[in-house]
Design a protein around this motif. Sequence first.
Motif, PDB file in Angstrom:
ATOM      1  N   THR A  69      10.673 -50.063  -1.227  1.00 27.94           N
ATOM      2  CA  THR A  69      11.882 -49.266  -1.375  1.00 27.94           C
ATOM      3  C   THR A  69      11.891 -48.200  -0.289  1.00 27.94           C
ATOM      4  O   THR A  69      10.832 -47.829   0.249  1.00 27.94           O
ATOM      5  CB  THR A  69      11.955 -48.577  -2.756  1.00 27.94           C
ATOM      6  OG1 THR A  69      10.902 -47.606  -2.841  1.00 27.94           O
ATOM      7  CG2 THR A  69      11.855 -49.583  -3.891  1.00 27.94           C
ATOM      8  N   LYS A  71      12.390 -45.137  -0.731  1.00 25.31           N
ATOM      9  CA  LYS A  71      11.650 -43.990  -1.253  1.00 25.31           C
ATOM     10  C   LYS A  71      10.146 -44.183  -1.056  1.00 25.31           C
ATOM     11  O   LYS A  71       9.445 -43.256  -0.640  1.00 25.31           O
ATOM     12  CB  LYS A  71      11.979 -43.784  -2.729  1.00 25.31           C
ATOM     13  CG  LYS A  71      11.309 -42.576  -3.337  1.00 25.31           C
ATOM     14  CD  LYS A  71      11.694 -42.410  -4.790  1.00 25.31           C
ATOM     15  CE  LYS A  71      10.968 -41.191  -5.376  1.00 25.31           C
ATOM     16  NZ  LYS A  71      11.287 -41.026  -6.782  1.00 25.31           N
ATOM     17  N   ASP A  72       9.638 -45.378  -1.346  1.00 26.72           N
ATOM     18  CA  ASP A  72       8.212 -45.655  -1.161  1.00 26.72           C
ATOM     19  C   ASP A  72       7.806 -45.463   0.296  1.00 26.72           C
ATOM     20  O   ASP A  72       6.773 -44.852   0.589  1.00 26.72           O
ATOM     21  CB  ASP A  72       7.864 -47.088  -1.588  1.00 26.72           C
ATOM     22  CG  ASP A  72       7.954 -47.302  -3.086  1.00 26.72           C
ATOM     23  OD1 ASP A  72       7.843 -46.311  -3.848  1.00 26.72           O
ATOM     24  OD2 ASP A  72       8.147 -48.468  -3.493  1.00 26.72           O
ATOM     25  N   ARG A  74       9.354 -43.699   2.597  1.00 20.01           N
ATOM     26  CA  ARG A  74       9.494 -42.290   2.948  1.00 20.01           C
ATOM     27  C   ARG A  74       8.308 -41.485   2.405  1.00 20.01           C
ATOM     28  O   ARG A  74       7.739 -40.647   3.093  1.00 20.01           O
ATOM     29  CB  ARG A  74      10.824 -41.754   2.410  1.00 20.01           C
ATOM     30  CG  ARG A  74      11.226 -40.402   2.936  1.00 20.01           C
ATOM     31  CD  ARG A  74      12.635 -39.978   2.525  1.00 20.01           C
ATOM     32  NE  ARG A  74      13.002 -40.263   1.129  1.00 20.01           N
ATOM     33  CZ  ARG A  74      13.810 -41.255   0.733  1.00 20.01           C
ATOM     34  NH1 ARG A  74      14.389 -42.041   1.625  1.00 20.01           N
ATOM     35  NH2 ARG A  74      14.082 -41.457  -0.534  1.00 20.01           N
ATOM     36  N   ASN A  75       7.913 -41.765   1.164  1.00 20.56           N
ATOM     37  CA  ASN A  75       6.769 -41.062   0.566  1.00 20.56           C
ATOM     38  C   ASN A  75       5.468 -41.375   1.312  1.00 20.56           C
ATOM     39  O   ASN A  75       4.546 -40.561   1.301  1.00 20.56           O
ATOM     40  CB  ASN A  75       6.624 -41.410  -0.917  1.00 20.56           C
ATOM     41  CG  ASN A  75       7.704 -40.771  -1.766  1.00 20.56           C
ATOM     42  OD1 ASN A  75       8.347 -39.807  -1.345  1.00 20.56           O
ATOM     43  ND2 ASN A  75       7.922 -41.305  -2.958  1.00 20.56           N
TER      44      ASN A  75
END
Length: 111
Positions: A69, A71-72, A74-75
């Motif tokens: 994802t 988000k994953d 980016r994190n």
Amino acid sequence: MTETTGKSAAAALAKELLRERIALVNDLGNQIDAHKTKVALVEEARSAEQEAADAARVSYGLALAGGWTAKDLRNAGLIVPAAPRAKRTTTTATTSEPNASAHADGDHGQD
């Protein structure tokens, strides 16, 4: 004979002045050439940077398609370079009315 000496001295002075001026022009030419070289290097670097950014964006898309994802990623600190913005074209406002200046003055064509 004094005339010849005067002519020789004048010629020697003229040659020295010319040598100095030629040196200035040679230096200017060298600096312009150095600038052109640096401009070419900057263009090459920009092109290489753009290719690397494009490759990163492709890999990002593949990672998303592979189940990651945004988000994953980016994190994990995997921030993809932004795509270049489309260049905007500016247009000037043109009026097809021949009395546009009269309208701007508050005269709306009324008598």
